[in-house]
Scaffold this motif. Structure first.
Motif, PDB file in Angstrom:
ATOM      1  N   LYS A 408       0.817  -1.208   0.000  1.00 43.13           N
ATOM      2  CA  LYS A 408       0.000   0.000   0.000  1.00 43.13           C
ATOM      3  C   LYS A 408       0.853   1.261   0.000  1.00 43.13           C
ATOM      4  CE  LYS A 408      -4.351  -1.702   1.918  1.00 43.13           C
ATOM      5  NZ  LYS A 408      -5.204  -1.207   0.824  1.00 43.13           N
ATOM      6  N   ARG A 589     -10.837   5.854  -8.397  1.00 40.58           N
ATOM      7  CA  ARG A 589      -9.434   5.717  -7.995  1.00 40.58           C
ATOM      8  C   ARG A 589      -9.024   6.821  -7.033  1.00 40.58           C
ATOM      9  NH1 ARG A 589      -8.577   4.586 -13.496  1.00 40.58           N
ATOM     10  NH2 ARG A 589      -7.631   6.651 -13.837  1.00 40.58           N
ATOM     11  N   HIS A 898     -10.992   0.668  -0.513  1.00 41.36           N
ATOM     12  CA  HIS A 898     -10.164   1.680  -1.173  1.00 41.36           C
ATOM     13  C   HIS A 898     -10.504   3.074  -0.666  1.00 41.36           C
ATOM     14  CE1 HIS A 898      -7.746   3.561  -4.256  1.00 41.36           C
ATOM     15  NE2 HIS A 898      -8.796   4.243  -4.688  1.00 41.36           N
TER      16      HIS A 898
END
Length: 1028
Positions: A408, A589, A898
């Motif tokens: 990450k 995103r 996310h």
């Protein structure tokens, strides 16, 4: 900064050790350096040093006899039988003695007789003559670590330099001369390595190695607050210079397990998965959360992290119990005292209530953890919970990383280049000390760097890690960009955004192509016909004065029966962001807008954020609305959801709304407000604000009486120069009634939406839950509050809220005490998280602890949060006014995860931006004086809340000017420092100052030598206000 892996040689006098520690920490001597690892004991030497009984001596004598009588390398039947009688686990009694000349911290002073020393020497000599290495490699019970010998640990120093060291062989009668030659050779190579890496060869290290030849009569100890010694492994660019190539190099890190091994280990409960968290103040310490929400699992040193970086999802293996860490307090393991870290074996900690003197040394020195084999019960499981000890201490599980599930961390870091003569690469030193130093090719470096490296000493670069070999202490990387001069706002800001992988690039033509092209845009007639038309209602926005993305509006109309129709109207972003197109993919995103001090990194293109979706005044806009019928007491009688069209009549700031609340009888003129729609008189808007305020007060009172909790923390705001965007001033942001008004109705809309989408999509709803605080940490905090004499009830969120607002007095510093207590209470709290209802079976886990509600979600900010866009789509599908959500339960959960990650990143980047601007402000306008209140006390430092500016800083006792000495005392959970000041007048005695939680002190904020950094200096007590 102290790490438990740093040792002082056995022979060093405590005063010498203290001096060495202080020298290494003194910025005048450079930042903390790293040197050679202390010698490592072989397995049987360690056993002997711990179990020097006659029974064990007999066991060793039997080993010697059988070894001398046989030709083979394996243990005889007598040895095995004796092992069984002593209950030595099989993996610990495998005779693994390859590379016996490797580092040894064996000290014969631990023996009880010369006979035992002779026995061991004979046995060692015999084993040296045997070729046991191949046998070790064939043995299934021998670990990779045992085959390779002890690994070398390397850490990142403050200035990026590394001080080389060498391995000291064990001085047995047969290899003393060989050792002397090897020692000279490695000492010379160490000088070369230190020079190559920009470090200095320190005479202290050389003397230390010379004295190691003599057998010390005291066990190895270490002074506190030092960096671990380390041996730099060759970088990839140096491979060609190593004879034998990579195969001849020693492993620095263990090889990772295979995915199959990890899968089986997780299923059997032998391995644990979690997110790695590295302590930014003590980067040798890392943690992962325990699956059962008890005390975190501790990872010591970069070796244990095995190339994982902060934030990575890793799989760890619990180490044997004898290697667990002994902690004095586990309220927050990251904030344990600098000299309180020990291990289950070899701890010589001070008793409760003992003190640490001004040099930072505890009365009982701490023995470093040795990774030795011990006589333990083979049935004892390493996965047991932390176990309290009789003296109030506890064991904390330790672990090592065996697999990285997800990287990450962005692997992009900002830092500085260092030129290395005669090397084909340069050394990159990251600003973030949690990241290793990186070898970068000289070809990546700027023109002229090779010949004029000093010209680039203050230039900030971005480097991306491309690899990290198991046999290298350094990562490999490539320079990505030259940012500019360190200390300037824009280069520093770009570095922060890049490090945290915030996409601040311009929107592509493909993405912009998803937006309406005919401008100015108007609402299509067919869309207008399908929505509820609210354009004639008195609807307005209340936002910060600088806001340009206005995504929520309010309305309030008094009904004939005395009740009110209240509406919350949210920008209909999902109308413009269609599922599956390029714009939607980019928004998912980015997941959130990122708010910096001087600008915003938007989730969506500015045409949407500031125009088409923004609820600007006097224009028609598409919205999703929630409209309630509410009594004046805040009781909800009815509720309506639907797509609508609104026309905001005015853009109010929080200041405008607050002035209306503060002056209910005043008639405001047009000049006092922004432009207002003539269709709605100013007095109508004023009355709507007053009605909303009255209802909000009722709703708020109901929430807190029903058990809600709010932990407010100070937030720093800045006034900026419009041209240069440099800070002109700063202030603590005031949270007022106008803020509370908006908050109450946003909460009400979010809660109502959560219940609605949960009813219609029980397995697909995206909600937000807040787990309760960690029980163990709450118990620790409760004990601390009791000892401080605070009547704080931590049994529930509601009880805590009442305590915070009723137990801290009513004097001028009561608000400061509340801030400190709020900080203490926030430490056990867990983060709120998005989740999909289909993946959590127990509905009790849906609850939001702080709000004390069963269901909650985010609906009110779709311009800046992608989670809200998904919720809008679910809401539209439930109302049959939009397409069905084209996501499965697993896909919703993945997007929720996310969003959690990016929200955490956004919060951290916002904090760093604020720190950056405040650092500039201190440099330009400092020094700054302020009162401060102590928030926490460690054994050599304490944290303060600077009341004037709302910032938190740590003050180290060793850096206090005018301080003669200090003592630390801890009773139970209460920690206390006593500072002894040198008298300004020699005829006067030393002045004593006691530092504990809630102590009021005076501090001065000053700019440091490093760019953008500042420190807090404690002022003398005679100039400080009276202490509590």
């Amino acid at each position: 900064m102290w790490s438990p892996s740093r040792k002082q040689p056995a022979h060093m006098d405590p005063r010498q050790a203290r001096g060495a520690s202080l020298k290494n920490r003194d910025p005048k001597h450079g930042q903390s350096k790293v040197g050679s690892n202390p010698p490592q004991k072989d397995a049987y030497a360690r056993l002997l040093s711990q179990h020097c009984s006659s029974r064990f001596t007999s066991y060793l004598e039997q080993c010697i006899k059988e070894s001398l009588q046989r030709d083979g390398s394996g243990p005889g039947p007598g040895l095995k039988a004796q092992s069984e009688r002593l209950n030595i686990p099989q993996r610990q009694r495998d005779p693994v003695f390859n590379d016996l000349s490797d580092s040894s911290d064996f000290s014969p002073s631990s023996m009880k007789s010369r006979a035992e020393e002779s026995s061991l020497a004979l046995y060692m000599e015999k084993l040296n003559s045997l070729s046991v290495q191949d046998d070790c490699e064939r043995k299934p019970g021998v670990t990779d670590r045992q085959r390779r010998g002890q690994r070398r640990d390397t850490t990142t120093s403050h200035d990026g330099d590394i001080e080389s060291g060498e391995e000291l062989g064990a001085l047995t009668p047969t290899n003393a001369k060989k050792h002397q030659k090897q020692q000279k050779k490695t000492r010379d190579s160490s000088r070369e390595a230190a020079d190559a890496l920009g470090g200095d060869w320190t005479p202290a290290n050389e003397q230390e190695q010379e004295k190691t030849k003599a057998k010390s009569k005291v066990p190895l100890r270490h002074a506190v607050d030092q960096q671990p010694r380390a041996v730099p492994a060759s970088s990839p660019a140096e491979k060609s210079k190593n004879k034998g190539g990579r195969a001849s190099k020693k492993q620095v890190f263990e090889s990772y397990m295979t995915a199959e091994e990890v899968s089986h280990g997780l299923k059997r409960g032998e391995l644990i998965q979690g997110q790695l968290r590295i302590n930014p103040k003590k980067y040798q310490e890392a943690f992962i959360p325990s699956p059962d929400d008890t005390q975190d699992i501790f990872l010591e040193g970069i070796e244990a992290r095995n190339r994982a970086l902060n934030g990575d999802i890793v799989v760890v293996q619990i180490l044997p119990r004898e290697q667990w860490k002994v902690v004095k307090s586990d309220t927050d393991c990251e904030e344990a005292g600098e000299s309180e870290i020990q291990t289950a074996e070899g701890k010589a900690g001070r008793p409760p209530g003992s003190e640490v003197d001004g040099a930072g040394r505890s009365d009982g020195q701490l023995v470093h953890r040795s990774q030795n084999l011990a006589l333990t019960d083979s049935a004892r499981k390493s996965g047991e919970d932390s176990v309290p000890q009789a003296n109030g201490e506890a064991l904390q599980r330790t672990a090592k990383v065996v697999y990285i599930v997800e990287k990450k961390h962005s692997r992009a870091v900002t830092g500085f280049l260092k030129f290395l003569p005669d090397k084909p690469f340069a050394k990159f030193s990251p600003v973030d000390h949690r990241v290793p130093r990186i070898n970068v090719p000289l070809a990546d470096c700027p023109d002229g760097f090779r010949f004029r490296p000093d010209d680039f000493a203050s230039t900030l670069f971005i480097c991306r890690i491309t690899g990290w070999a198991a046999d290298s202490a350094f990562a490999d990387g490539r320079l990505a960009k030259t940012l500019g001069q360190a200390g300037e706002i824009e280069p520093e800001t770009e570095g922060i955004l890049t490090e945290y992988d915030v996409d601040f690039s311009e929107f592509s033509d493909e993405v912009l192509g998803c937006l309406p092209t005919a401008l100015p845009w108007t609402i299509p007639a067919e869309e207008m016909a399908s929505r509820r038309d609210l354009r004639t209602e008195c609807i307005f926005t209340i936002d910060p004065s600088t806001a340009r993305d206005l995504d929520d509006a309010l309305s309030c109309r008094r009904l004939s029966d005395g009740n009110f129709e209240v509406g919350v109207h949210i920008a209909d972003v999902s109308y413009f962001v269609e599922q599956g197109n390029a714009l939607d993919a980019l928004a998912s995103r980015r997941a959130t807008s990122v708010y910096l001090v001087q600008k915003v990194i938007p989730m969506l293109p500015r045409l949407l954020c500031e125009e088409l979706c923004s609820l600007n005044p006097l224009v028609d806009r598409l919205t999703f609305s929630v409209v309630w019928t509410i009594t004046p007491e805040g009781k909800i009688l009815s509720e309506w959801f639907g797509r609508s069209v609104i026309r905001s009549c005015v853009k109010l700031s929080y200041d405008h709304a607050q002035s209306m609340i503060d002056a209910p009888e005043k008639l405001f003129s047009a000049e006092e407000l922004p432009p207002v729609d003539p269709a709605h008189p100013i007095d109508e808007i004023h009355q709507a604000v007053l009605h909303l305020h009255a209802i909000a007060q009722q709703l708020r009172a109901q929430r807190f009486s029903g058990g809600a909790l709010r932990l407010d923390q100070l937030k720093l705001s800045f006034s900026l120069d419009k041209e240069t965007m440099m800070p002109q001033g700063c202030f603590v942001y005031q949270y007022r009634d106008s803020n509370k008004l908006v908050e109450e109705f946003m909460l009400l809309a979010n809660i109502a939406t959560a219940h609605h989408i949960r009813r219609h999509f029980p397995k697909l709803a995206l909600l937000r839950r807040h787990p309760p605080p960690k029980a163990k940490m709450v118990d620790e905090l409760q004990e601390l509050c009791d000892q401080l004499g605070l009547q704080v009830d931590l049994s529930s969120s509601g009880a805590l809220h009442k305590s915070l607002n009723s137990t801290l007095g009513d004097d001028e510093y009561s608000s400061a005490r509340k801030e400190v207590l709020t900080h203490l209470c926030s430490r056990p709290m867990q983060m709120a998280q998005y989740f999909c209802t289909g993946v959590v079976d127990d509905e009790k886990l849906f609850r939001h602890y702080a709000l004390n509600v069963p269901l909650y979600t985010h609906f009110t900010s779709p311009i800046r949060r992608y989670a809200d866009v998904i919720v809008h789509r679910l809401l539209a599908a439930s109302l049959n006014c939009g397409p069905h959500l084209q996501l499965s339960t697993a896909e919703v959960e993945k997007q929720a995860s996310h969003c959690n990650d990016r929200k955490t990143v956004s919060k951290r980047v916002q904090e760093l931006s604020s720190e950056l601007f405040f650092g500039v402000f201190v440099k330009e306008c400092g020094p700054l004086d302020s009162e401060a209140m102590v928030m926490g006390v460690l054994d050599q430092s304490f944290d303060v809340l600077v009341l004037r500016y709302g910032v938190q800083k740590r003050i180290y006792c060793k850096s206090i000017v005018g301080l003669d000495s200090f003592r630390h005392r801890k009773v139970g959970k209460k920690s206390e420092l006593t500072l002894l000041w040198n008298p300004e007048n020699l005829e006067k005695p030393r002045e004593e100052q006691v530092i504990s939680v809630f102590t009021l002190v005076d501090v001065q904020l000053k700019a440091d030598g490093a760019p953008m950094k500042y420190s807090a200096e404690l002022k003398r007590p005679e100039d400080s206000p009276a202490q509590n």
